[in-house]
Design a protein around this motif. Structure first.
Motif, PDB file in Angstrom:
ATOM      1  N   PRO A 150      -2.390 -12.578   8.951  1.00  0.00           N
ATOM      2  CA  PRO A 150      -1.301 -12.105   9.830  1.00  0.00           C
ATOM      3  C   PRO A 150       0.100 -12.450   9.339  1.00  0.00           C
ATOM      4  O   PRO A 150       1.046 -11.713   9.604  1.00  0.00           O
ATOM      5  N   ALA A 151       0.252 -13.574   8.640  1.00  0.00           N
ATOM      6  CA  ALA A 151       1.585 -14.014   8.228  1.00  0.00           C
ATOM      7  C   ALA A 151       2.089 -13.299   6.984  1.00  0.00           C
ATOM      8  O   ALA A 151       3.250 -13.474   6.601  1.00  0.00           O
ATOM      9  N   ALA A 152       1.257 -12.489   6.365  1.00  0.00           N
ATOM     10  CA  ALA A 152       1.668 -11.826   5.128  1.00  0.00           C
ATOM     11  C   ALA A 152       2.704 -10.748   5.387  1.00  0.00           C
ATOM     12  O   ALA A 152       2.683 -10.076   6.421  1.00  0.00           O
ATOM     13  N   GLU A 153       3.607 -10.573   4.443  1.00  0.00           N
ATOM     14  CA  GLU A 153       4.602  -9.507   4.517  1.00  0.00           C
ATOM     15  C   GLU A 153       3.950  -8.175   4.166  1.00  0.00           C
ATOM     16  O   GLU A 153       3.077  -8.106   3.281  1.00  0.00           O
ATOM     17  N   ARG A 154       4.350  -7.106   4.856  1.00  0.00           N
ATOM     18  CA  ARG A 154       3.778  -5.778   4.599  1.00  0.00           C
ATOM     19  C   ARG A 154       4.822  -4.879   3.956  1.00  0.00           C
ATOM     20  O   ARG A 154       5.940  -4.762   4.449  1.00  0.00           O
ATOM     21  N   ARG A 155       4.431  -4.245   2.869  1.00  0.00           N
ATOM     22  CA  ARG A 155       5.329  -3.339   2.170  1.00  0.00           C
ATOM     23  C   ARG A 155       4.584  -2.047   1.843  1.00  0.00           C
ATOM     24  O   ARG A 155       3.363  -2.043   1.681  1.00  0.00           O
ATOM     25  N   THR A 156       5.341  -0.961   1.726  1.00  0.00           N
ATOM     26  CA  THR A 156       4.768   0.314   1.312  1.00  0.00           C
ATOM     27  C   THR A 156       5.546   0.867   0.134  1.00  0.00           C
ATOM     28  O   THR A 156       6.732   0.574  -0.039  1.00  0.00           O
ATOM     29  N   ASP A 157       4.857   1.671  -0.662  1.00  0.00           N
ATOM     30  CA  ASP A 157       5.468   2.301  -1.831  1.00  0.00           C
ATOM     31  C   ASP A 157       5.188   3.795  -1.746  1.00  0.00           C
ATOM     32  O   ASP A 157       4.028   4.227  -1.860  1.00  0.00           O
ATOM     33  N   ALA A 158       6.233   4.588  -1.521  1.00  0.00           N
ATOM     34  CA  ALA A 158       6.060   6.024  -1.353  1.00  0.00           C
ATOM     35  C   ALA A 158       5.514   6.689  -2.611  1.00  0.00           C
ATOM     36  O   ALA A 158       4.849   7.725  -2.534  1.00  0.00           O
ATOM     37  N   ALA A 159       5.765   6.101  -3.785  1.00  0.00           N
ATOM     38  CA  ALA A 159       5.311   6.695  -5.044  1.00  0.00           C
ATOM     39  C   ALA A 159       3.896   6.266  -5.410  1.00  0.00           C
ATOM     40  O   ALA A 159       3.328   6.759  -6.387  1.00  0.00           O
ATOM     41  N   ARG A 160       3.326   5.399  -4.627  1.00  0.00           N
ATOM     42  CA  ARG A 160       2.002   4.872  -4.955  1.00  0.00           C
ATOM     43  C   ARG A 160       0.931   5.920  -4.697  1.00  0.00           C
ATOM     44  O   ARG A 160       0.948   6.616  -3.687  1.00  0.00           O
ATOM     45  N   GLY A 208       0.820  -1.200   0.000  1.00  0.00           N
ATOM     46  CA  GLY A 208       0.000   0.000   0.000  1.00  0.00           C
ATOM     47  C   GLY A 208       0.850   1.244   0.000  1.00  0.00           C
ATOM     48  O   GLY A 208       2.084   1.183   0.046  1.00  0.00           O
ATOM     49  N   PRO A 209       0.229   2.421  -0.057  1.00  0.00           N
ATOM     50  CA  PRO A 209       0.980   3.686  -0.003  1.00  0.00           C
ATOM     51  C   PRO A 209       1.611   3.888   1.361  1.00  0.00           C
ATOM     52  O   PRO A 209       1.294   3.177   2.328  1.00  0.00           O
ATOM     53  N   ALA A 210       2.485   4.873   1.462  1.00  0.00           N
ATOM     54  CA  ALA A 210       3.215   5.100   2.720  1.00  0.00           C
ATOM     55  C   ALA A 210       2.261   5.370   3.878  1.00  0.00           C
ATOM     56  O   ALA A 210       2.509   4.943   5.004  1.00  0.00           O
ATOM     57  N   ALA A 211       1.165   6.068   3.618  1.00  0.00           N
ATOM     58  CA  ALA A 211       0.226   6.422   4.692  1.00  0.00           C
ATOM     59  C   ALA A 211      -0.530   5.218   5.232  1.00  0.00           C
ATOM     60  O   ALA A 211      -1.175   5.315   6.282  1.00  0.00           O
ATOM     61  N   SER A 212      -0.459   4.083   4.544  1.00  0.00           N
ATOM     62  CA  SER A 212      -1.253   2.921   4.953  1.00  0.00           C
ATOM     63  C   SER A 212      -0.579   2.079   6.032  1.00  0.00           C
ATOM     64  O   SER A 212      -1.191   1.153   6.567  1.00  0.00           O
ATOM     65  N   VAL A 213       0.679   2.409   6.383  1.00  0.00           N
ATOM     66  CA  VAL A 213       1.441   1.548   7.279  1.00  0.00           C
ATOM     67  C   VAL A 213       0.805   1.459   8.667  1.00  0.00           C
ATOM     68  O   VAL A 213       0.931   0.438   9.358  1.00  0.00           O
ATOM     69  N   LYS A 214       0.097   2.517   9.098  1.00  0.00           N
ATOM     70  CA  LYS A 214      -0.532   2.505  10.415  1.00  0.00           C
ATOM     71  C   LYS A 214      -2.052   2.584  10.329  1.00  0.00           C
ATOM     72  O   LYS A 214      -2.710   2.864  11.321  1.00  0.00           O
ATOM     73  N   SER A 215      -2.588   2.351   9.148  1.00  0.00           N
ATOM     74  CA  SER A 215      -4.038   2.464   8.996  1.00  0.00           C
ATOM     75  C   SER A 215      -4.617   1.246   8.273  1.00  0.00           C
ATOM     76  O   SER A 215      -5.030   0.279   8.909  1.00  0.00           O
ATOM     77  N   THR A 216      -4.638   1.302   6.950  1.00  0.00           N
ATOM     78  CA  THR A 216      -5.306   0.236   6.209  1.00  0.00           C
ATOM     79  C   THR A 216      -4.528  -1.079   6.165  1.00  0.00           C
ATOM     80  O   THR A 216      -5.134  -2.159   6.177  1.00  0.00           O
ATOM     81  N   LEU A 217      -3.199  -1.013   6.124  1.00  0.00           N
ATOM     82  CA  LEU A 217      -2.431  -2.267   6.080  1.00  0.00           C
ATOM     83  C   LEU A 217      -2.636  -3.117   7.338  1.00  0.00           C
ATOM     84  O   LEU A 217      -2.815  -4.334   7.227  1.00  0.00           O
ATOM     85  N   PRO A 218      -2.593  -2.546   8.553  1.00  0.00           N
ATOM     86  CA  PRO A 218      -2.870  -3.380   9.731  1.00  0.00           C
ATOM     87  C   PRO A 218      -4.269  -3.978   9.725  1.00  0.00           C
ATOM     88  O   PRO A 218      -4.475  -5.100  10.206  1.00  0.00           O
ATOM     89  N   VAL A 219      -5.245  -3.231   9.201  1.00  0.00           N
ATOM     90  CA  VAL A 219      -6.617  -3.753   9.150  1.00  0.00           C
ATOM     91  C   VAL A 219      -6.675  -4.953   8.213  1.00  0.00           C
ATOM     92  O   VAL A 219      -7.271  -5.987   8.546  1.00  0.00           O
ATOM     93  N   LEU A 220      -6.069  -4.831   7.044  1.00  0.00           N
ATOM     94  CA  LEU A 220      -6.022  -5.968   6.129  1.00  0.00           C
ATOM     95  C   LEU A 220      -5.148  -7.077   6.690  1.00  0.00           C
ATOM     96  O   LEU A 220      -5.438  -8.264   6.516  1.00  0.00           O
TER      97      LEU A 220
END
Length: 206
Positions: A153-163, A136-148
């Motif tokens: 739970p075992a999935a890797e989480r990544r962010t893309d600042a340009a997204r 997800g985008p950088a802003a999702s690291v503490k919002s939508t990514l944790p919800v998803l």
């Protein structure tokens, strides 16, 4: 006079009893205690009349307006979005056909919005060994990514600042065996919301 005392002039010796040192020590200690109490009381009065937070902290009571001042000074805790506020693109990076659609249907039942459903892009296709990747985008690291992430739970989480945009991707990997059980996912979402609710309660109260 004979005996112990002998008068040698025209003045009589002054007879004094022995000083009671214990009484003097008690009086001294009492004076120190009184001065200490008076000093502390004066400091409290000064703090109250000047509106200082130090006096409020010492008394353990809230002064009028303190709650509002703390609430305005403290940054508002970001609310955890609900599943209905999260748009998920479900992408299949495995060779198993239909896996993306099945997963998207299950996420929809759990309240998520479904965006794109299809195969993963070339840079991820057949290259995800674990259960999945959440992107997800950088802003999702503490919002939508944790919800998803509560759903996988075992999935890797990544962010893309340009997204651009707020949607997040669920890229299914070779180790995917299904989403978390609904009860476990609900409990994980509740744990995400609990710290934010505690911060909000602390800002409202003293």
């Amino acid at each position: 006079m004979g005996g112990q005392y002998r008068i040698t002039g025209d003045k009589f010796p002054r007879m004094r009893p022995a000083r009671r040192r214990g009484r003097l020590a008690f009086v001294a200690v009492a004076c120190v205690a009184v001065l200490t109490v008076l000093g502390w009381g004066t400091w409290q009065l000064i703090g109250v009349f000047t509106g200082g937070d130090e006096a409020v902290a010492a008394t353990g009571k809230c002064r009028p307006g303190a709650t509002q001042a703390r609430a305005s000074a403290a940054p508002a805790a970001a609310a955890v979005p609900k599943p209905g506020q999260v748009t998920v693109n479900v992408l299949n990076a495995t060779t198993r056909k239909g896996l993306a659609q099945q997963t998207a249907d299950e996420l929809k039942k759990r309240g998520f919005r479904i965006g794109e459903v299809g195969n993963a892009p070339k840079d991820l296709d057949k290259k995800v060994r674990g259960s999945g990747v959440l992107l997800g985008p950088a802003a999702s690291v503490k919002s939508t990514l944790p919800v998803l992430g509560a759903q996988l739970p075992a999935a890797e989480r990544r962010t893309d600042a340009a997204r651009k945009g707020a949607a997040v991707d669920l890229v299914i990997g070779d180790g995917f065996k299904g989403l978390a059980k609904p009860a476990d996912a609900t409990a994980a979402l509740a744990r995400l919301s609990a710290p934010r609710e505690a911060e909000a309660a602390a800002a409202k109260g003293c």
